[in-house]
Design a protein around this motif. Sequence first.
Motif, short mmCIF file in Angstrom:
data_model
loop_
_atom_site.label_atom_id
_atom_site.label_comp_id
_atom_site.label_asym_id
_atom_site.label_seq_id
_atom_site.Cartn_x
_atom_site.Cartn_y
_atom_site.Cartn_z
N LEU A 102 99.56 71.32 113.43
CA LEU A 102 98.58 70.41 113.15
C LEU A 102 98.17 69.59 114.46
CD1 LEU A 102 100.54 68.49 110.15
CD2 LEU A 102 98.26 69.73 110.05
N LYS A 103 98.98 69.49 115.43
CA LYS A 103 98.62 68.89 116.65
C LYS A 103 97.66 69.73 117.37
CE LYS A 103 102.95 65.86 117.49
NZ LYS A 103 103.81 65.89 118.38
N SER A 104 97.98 70.98 117.58
CA SER A 104 96.98 71.81 118.06
C SER A 104 95.57 72.06 117.35
CB SER A 104 97.67 73.21 118.26
OG SER A 104 97.76 73.67 117.01
N LYS A 105 95.51 71.45 116.03
CA LYS A 105 94.42 71.99 115.35
C LYS A 105 93.53 70.65 115.30
CE LYS A 105 94.88 76.31 114.41
NZ LYS A 105 93.63 77.36 114.76
N ILE A 106 94.07 69.44 115.81
CA ILE A 106 93.39 67.96 115.29
C ILE A 106 91.81 68.17 115.85
CG2 ILE A 106 93.20 65.85 116.28
CD1 ILE A 106 96.31 65.64 116.46
N GLY A 107 91.54 69.02 117.17
CA GLY A 107 90.23 68.95 117.62
C GLY A 107 89.42 69.57 116.73
N ALA A 108 89.83 70.77 116.28
CA ALA A 108 89.38 71.96 115.39
C ALA A 108 88.78 71.19 113.92
CB ALA A 108 89.99 73.05 115.12
N LEU A 109 90.02 70.36 113.62
CA LEU A 109 89.80 69.74 112.02
C LEU A 109 88.93 68.71 112.27
CD1 LEU A 109 93.62 69.49 110.94
CD2 LEU A 109 91.83 70.77 109.96
N SER A 110 88.71 67.77 113.36
CA SER A 110 87.82 66.71 113.56
C SER A 110 86.50 67.41 113.53
CB SER A 110 88.07 65.95 114.63
OG SER A 110 89.32 65.35 114.77
N THR A 111 86.26 68.28 114.33
CA THR A 111 84.80 69.05 114.35
C THR A 111 84.42 69.51 113.09
OG1 THR A 111 85.23 69.73 116.58
CG2 THR A 111 83.41 70.92 115.33
N ALA A 112 85.32 70.32 112.23
CA ALA A 112 85.04 70.91 110.95
C ALA A 112 84.72 69.62 109.85
CB ALA A 112 86.16 71.55 110.38
N THR A 113 85.39 68.43 110.05
CA THR A 113 85.16 67.26 109.13
C THR A 113 83.69 66.65 109.43
OG1 THR A 113 87.49 66.68 109.10
CG2 THR A 113 85.98 64.95 108.50
N LEU A 114 83.27 66.71 110.87
CA LEU A 114 81.98 66.07 111.16
C LEU A 114 80.94 66.98 110.52
CD1 LEU A 114 82.52 64.63 114.67
CD2 LEU A 114 82.57 63.36 112.43
N GLN A 115 80.96 68.16 110.59
CA GLN A 115 80.05 69.17 110.26
C GLN A 115 79.94 69.12 108.74
OE1 GLN A 115 81.66 72.96 111.77
NE2 GLN A 115 80.74 72.60 113.67
N GLN A 116 81.09 69.08 108.08
CA GLN A 116 81.27 68.91 106.48
C GLN A 116 80.64 67.60 106.03
OE1 GLN A 116 81.78 71.15 104.65
NE2 GLN A 116 81.59 70.19 102.71
N LEU A 117 80.77 66.53 106.72
CA LEU A 117 80.13 65.25 106.44
C LEU A 117 78.49 65.56 106.62
CD1 LEU A 117 82.48 62.70 108.44
CD2 LEU A 117 82.00 62.90 105.89
N ASP A 118 78.27 65.83 107.50
CA ASP A 118 76.77 66.16 107.72
C ASP A 118 75.97 67.09 106.67
OD1 ASP A 118 74.44 65.71 109.88
OD2 ASP A 118 74.26 67.57 109.60
N ALA A 119 76.92 68.18 106.30
CA ALA A 119 76.26 68.93 105.29
C ALA A 119 76.51 68.52 103.75
CB ALA A 119 77.18 70.29 105.52
N SER A 120 77.41 67.63 103.65
CA SER A 120 77.67 67.35 102.20
C SER A 120 77.24 65.84 101.78
CB SER A 120 79.26 67.59 101.75
OG SER A 120 80.08 66.65 102.32
N LEU A 121 76.97 65.01 102.72
CA LEU A 121 76.60 63.69 102.47
C LEU A 121 75.18 63.54 103.05
CD1 LEU A 121 80.03 62.12 103.14
CD2 LEU A 121 79.20 62.80 101.00
N PRO A 122 74.37 63.21 101.97
CA PRO A 122 72.89 63.21 102.61
C PRO A 122 72.66 61.62 103.26
CG PRO A 122 72.75 64.25 100.35
CD PRO A 122 74.12 63.76 100.49
N TRP A 123 73.47 60.66 102.63
CA TRP A 123 73.37 59.35 103.27
C TRP A 123 74.04 59.23 104.61
CZ3 TRP A 123 78.00 57.43 104.54
CH2 TRP A 123 79.22 58.00 103.77
N TYR A 124 75.01 60.18 105.20
CA TYR A 124 75.49 60.21 106.35
C TYR A 124 74.48 60.70 107.41
CZ TYR A 124 78.74 61.67 110.14
OH TYR A 124 79.22 61.72 111.35
N ARG A 125 73.55 61.64 106.89
CA ARG A 125 72.60 61.93 107.97
C ARG A 125 71.52 61.22 108.29
NH1 ARG A 125 73.12 66.59 104.33
NH2 ARG A 125 71.18 65.77 103.17
N GLY A 126 71.38 60.00 107.55
CA GLY A 126 70.12 59.09 107.39
C GLY A 126 70.79 57.96 107.94
N LEU A 127 72.09 57.75 108.60
CA LEU A 127 72.78 56.49 109.23
C LEU A 127 72.24 56.64 110.64
CD1 LEU A 127 76.19 56.71 108.15
CD2 LEU A 127 74.40 55.14 107.18
#
Length: 411
Positions: free
Chosen positions: A28-53
Amino acid sequence: MPVSERPFPPSSRKAQIPVADPDTVERLKSKIGALSTATLQQLDASLPWYRGLRPDERSALGMVAQKGIASFVNWYQRPVSPAWVLSDVFGTAPTELTRSISLQKALQLIRVVVQVVEDRVPDLAADADQGALREAVLRYSREVAFAAADVYARAAETRGSWDTRLEALVVDAILRGESSDALRSRIAAVGWQSQARITVMVGSSPPEPNALFLNELRRTTDRIAEDTLVGIQGDRLILVLGGVENNESTYSRLSDLFGSGPVVYGPESESLVAASGSAQAAFAGLTAARAWPAAPRPVAADDLWPERVISGDDTARKALIRNIYRPLVGASNGLEETLSSYLNLGHSLEATSRALFVHANTVRYRLRRVCDITGWDPLLPREAFVLQTALMVGRLSQPSPGPAERPVTRP
């Protein structure tokens, strides 16, 4: 964002969460950066209101998501840690975030973060430890969801307290007659929109004006006025109303919300900044209302001109001169003389006609003209009293006759 830390009891947390596997913790500690990047990508892809902020809002939300993942790793490793998720996850988020991002959107963000971590459980834990990790993710997501609700509740409470204080400042400034840029800024901050038909109602407040009373008061005023400001100063209740339609029925309904005693409303103002005149007239009327026990409830401050003059209100004196005495004196056909005779002769048409050497119908016509010019009917006892008071204060306002004009008395 200021929050308070509220750690769970160590014994209860230790019983709920199994001991973390050291290998899983390291992954988990070694994957924190990868998980954060994947989370931001998923936010941008799945939440239209996030892209409009705005960029600053996206950055703040991204920081919350990254802190959430890092905090989960620490929490999973030491579930009894006193650093609770409320301060650990939301501590870096700005206060303005709760104004631009609703609680529903915040929970959507949490759902995306949890889904990203849960989808990667097979890569983060061995087969034997995957069940425990999934359970930990679900438990942690529950804690973060409650933490988000707590953050928004605290923010709403803070805004509510500040709005109440700001509203009280605006009401107080109106009562004191302020007209400054600071007052205009506060008016804009409370969201006042009305630019016409603004008046002030005053009366006694209920014995115990609690939160339920204030909520009922605001619900009632919201239905019958465009804008409302509420002020409670000691035993007095003050309503500043904007955009009121059908004034008489509206004021009558609102008077039921006041405590016992008279309720007075001032004349309409053109703007909230200019409403101090309405407030001063209403308070002057409230002071003088006890001199007219039969006054309606509510009563207009202008209907209390005689009582206000007697109580020393110079504004009412000037209003009587401006609105009644000068128009009568400036009118033709001897209206002022006819009205004076009619009032002095016991409201008798026949006696007035004899004193003036005119027909009774002429007296009636002149009295109707008095009503047309002033708006007050001398045939009604109460309104005749107002007219008589106007004649008295008007005559007193005239300069005294000089020595040459005074009658000479001989011994």
